[in-house]
Design a protein around this motif. Structure first.
Motif, mmCIF file in Angstrom:
data_model
loop_
_atom_site.group_PDB
_atom_site.id
_atom_site.type_symbol
_atom_site.label_atom_id
_atom_site.label_comp_id
_atom_site.label_asym_id
_atom_site.label_seq_id
_atom_site.Cartn_x
_atom_site.Cartn_y
_atom_site.Cartn_z
ATOM 1 N N CYS A 175 10.914 1.279 5.116
ATOM 2 C CA CYS A 175 9.524 0.857 4.898
ATOM 3 C C CYS A 175 8.764 1.913 4.107
ATOM 4 O O CYS A 175 7.974 1.586 3.205
ATOM 5 C CB CYS A 175 8.829 0.604 6.235
ATOM 6 S SG CYS A 175 9.502 -0.777 7.167
ATOM 7 N N THR A 176 9.001 3.184 4.435
ATOM 8 C CA THR A 176 8.362 4.265 3.689
ATOM 9 C C THR A 176 8.787 4.219 2.227
ATOM 10 O O THR A 176 7.955 4.388 1.324
ATOM 11 C CB THR A 176 8.731 5.625 4.301
ATOM 12 O OG1 THR A 176 8.346 5.643 5.676
ATOM 13 C CG2 THR A 176 8.034 6.756 3.576
ATOM 14 N N ILE A 196 6.403 3.766 -1.092
ATOM 15 C CA ILE A 196 6.438 4.699 -2.220
ATOM 16 C C ILE A 196 6.659 3.940 -3.527
ATOM 17 O O ILE A 196 5.982 4.187 -4.534
ATOM 18 C CB ILE A 196 7.536 5.753 -2.011
ATOM 19 C CG1 ILE A 196 7.156 6.699 -0.870
ATOM 20 C CG2 ILE A 196 7.777 6.551 -3.300
ATOM 21 C CD1 ILE A 196 8.242 7.689 -0.499
ATOM 22 N N GLU A 197 7.603 3.015 -3.513
ATOM 23 C CA GLU A 197 7.886 2.237 -4.723
ATOM 24 C C GLU A 197 6.664 1.443 -5.167
ATOM 25 O O GLU A 197 6.359 1.356 -6.369
ATOM 26 C CB GLU A 197 9.072 1.312 -4.473
ATOM 27 C CG GLU A 197 10.400 2.058 -4.303
ATOM 28 C CD GLU A 197 11.525 1.160 -3.839
ATOM 29 O OE1 GLU A 197 12.703 1.520 -4.058
ATOM 30 O OE2 GLU A 197 11.241 0.091 -3.240
ATOM 31 N N GLU A 198 5.942 0.873 -4.221
ATOM 32 C CA GLU A 198 4.733 0.125 -4.559
ATOM 33 C C GLU A 198 3.641 1.047 -5.093
ATOM 34 O O GLU A 198 2.905 0.690 -6.020
ATOM 35 C CB GLU A 198 4.226 -0.633 -3.328
ATOM 36 C CG GLU A 198 5.144 -1.765 -2.886
ATOM 37 C CD GLU A 198 4.665 -2.425 -1.614
ATOM 38 O OE1 GLU A 198 3.742 -1.872 -0.969
ATOM 39 O OE2 GLU A 198 5.212 -3.488 -1.261
ATOM 40 N N THR A 199 3.564 2.241 -4.534
ATOM 41 C CA THR A 199 2.556 3.200 -4.972
ATOM 42 C C THR A 199 2.811 3.671 -6.395
ATOM 43 O O THR A 199 1.873 3.866 -7.180
ATOM 44 C CB THR A 199 2.531 4.410 -4.019
ATOM 45 O OG1 THR A 199 2.175 3.970 -2.711
ATOM 46 C CG2 THR A 199 1.537 5.462 -4.488
ATOM 47 N N ILE A 259 15.640 12.670 2.643
ATOM 48 C CA ILE A 259 14.974 12.948 1.372
ATOM 49 C C ILE A 259 15.156 11.760 0.436
ATOM 50 O O ILE A 259 16.266 11.281 0.233
ATOM 51 C CB ILE A 259 15.511 14.230 0.715
ATOM 52 C CG1 ILE A 259 14.992 15.464 1.467
ATOM 53 C CG2 ILE A 259 15.085 14.313 -0.755
ATOM 54 C CD1 ILE A 259 15.391 16.782 0.856
ATOM 55 N N LEU A 260 14.041 11.306 -0.096
ATOM 56 C CA LEU A 260 14.046 10.308 -1.163
ATOM 57 C C LEU A 260 13.808 11.031 -2.477
ATOM 58 O O LEU A 260 12.858 11.813 -2.595
ATOM 59 C CB LEU A 260 12.956 9.259 -0.936
ATOM 60 C CG LEU A 260 13.094 8.406 0.322
ATOM 61 C CD1 LEU A 260 11.878 7.501 0.480
ATOM 62 C CD2 LEU A 260 14.365 7.567 0.279
ATOM 63 N N LEU A 274 1.126 10.532 -2.496
ATOM 64 C CA LEU A 274 2.398 10.495 -1.760
ATOM 65 C C LEU A 274 2.227 10.976 -0.332
ATOM 66 O O LEU A 274 2.762 10.377 0.615
ATOM 67 C CB LEU A 274 3.453 11.346 -2.471
ATOM 68 C CG LEU A 274 4.062 10.773 -3.752
ATOM 69 C CD1 LEU A 274 4.970 11.796 -4.409
ATOM 70 C CD2 LEU A 274 4.824 9.477 -3.478
ATOM 71 N N ASN A 275 1.470 12.039 -0.140
ATOM 72 C CA ASN A 275 1.327 12.606 1.197
ATOM 73 C C ASN A 275 0.421 11.786 2.104
ATOM 74 O O ASN A 275 0.328 12.070 3.297
ATOM 75 C CB ASN A 275 0.818 14.048 1.107
ATOM 76 C CG ASN A 275 1.926 15.028 0.770
ATOM 77 O OD1 ASN A 275 3.044 14.639 0.476
ATOM 78 N ND2 ASN A 275 1.613 16.307 0.815
#
Length: 262
Positions: free
Chosen positions: A150-151, A155-158, A187-188, A205-206
């Protein structure tokens, strides 16, 4: 031994050797993680054994801690140190403002905590790590395992609304299993190619739930020591606006660096 090193390893060695000059007797020193930082640890270990240098080191990973102990450096925790005089670490990329991408070795969280708990951060790097714009090196983002998929989606959407050229996100692996940090996180790696606004990206991101920290180091590095394969060394101080150039001669050593040509 140094005559057998590749130009890239010679560059790492001379950068580390020059950066060791920032360390003085009695200092509390943050010790970075990675192949370039490993050269530094061995240089400092030599100074401890042969010159009587007295320092206490705070490692940014378990493997750096082990290497420091083997080199004869007294190792303490950051809580024991409370604050550091200097942290010396490598970087995967740095730009003209000394903003960095770090985390290729998977220790970005401890590296950022240690660096920001220091009076000064010195980065050691070979000349190939300098870029006009950050992003060619994949940006590591440490995430907790719970809900990691989900995270990743968040991130991909952001990234769609960010000023970046690429948006591919991959889970870092260690063989058939996800890579685990010292804190037990994943880690991504964000393959962005170019980051147009590093401050905005770091902040956004944070704010994503599940993200622990990202590998953008902004306004943290004070000085960069750049090594070249022919022995040249350049020291840039972002605060003083100075550039110092010199050269270090290679000194043969039986076994001090023999296991670090990686």
């Amino acid at each position: 031994m140094t005559g057998e090193l590749s130009p890239i390893d010679k560059a790492k060695f001379v950068a580390a050797k020059r950066a060791a000059e920032f360390v003085e007797d009695g200092m509390r020193v943050g010790l970075g993680t990675g192949s370039t930082a490993a050269w530094l640890v061995r240089c400092l270990g030599e100074m401890v054994r042969e010159d009587g240098l007295r320092i206490r080191g705070v490692p940014t990973s378990t493997r750096t801690g082990q290497l420091a102990r083997e080199a004869g450096i007294e190792v303490i925790t950051l809580d024991e140190a409370r604050w550091l005089d200097v942290t010396i670490d490598g970087a995967d990329e740095f730009d003209s403002d000394l903003n960095l991408i770090k985390g290729g070795g998977g220790a970005l969280l401890q590296e950022k905590i240690v660096a920001t708990a220091s009076d000064q951060m010195v980065v050691i790097a070979d000349a190939g790590k300098e870029v006009g714009t950050l992003g060619a090196f994949a940006l590591p983002v440490e995430v907790i395992p719970f809900g990691a998929s989900c995270t990743r989606t968040l991130i991909e959407e952001t990234l769609v609304s960010m000023d970046v050229l690429g948006r591919q996100v991959s889970l870092r692996m260690n063989g058939d299993a996800p890579f685990m940090t010292d804190e037990g996180n994943h880690i991504l790696d964000l393959h962005l190619k170019r980051i147009g606004n590093v401050r905005q990206l770091s902040l956004v991101l944070n704010q994503i739930p599940g993200v622990v920290e990202n590998g953008l180091f902004i306004d943290i590095c004070d000085t960069v020591v750049i090594g070249y394969g022919d022995g040249r060394v350049e020291v840039r101080d972002i605060n003083e606006g100075t550039v110092e150039k010199g050269r270090l001669d290679f000194v043969e050593s039986d076994n001090l660096f023999s296991d670090l040509a990686d």
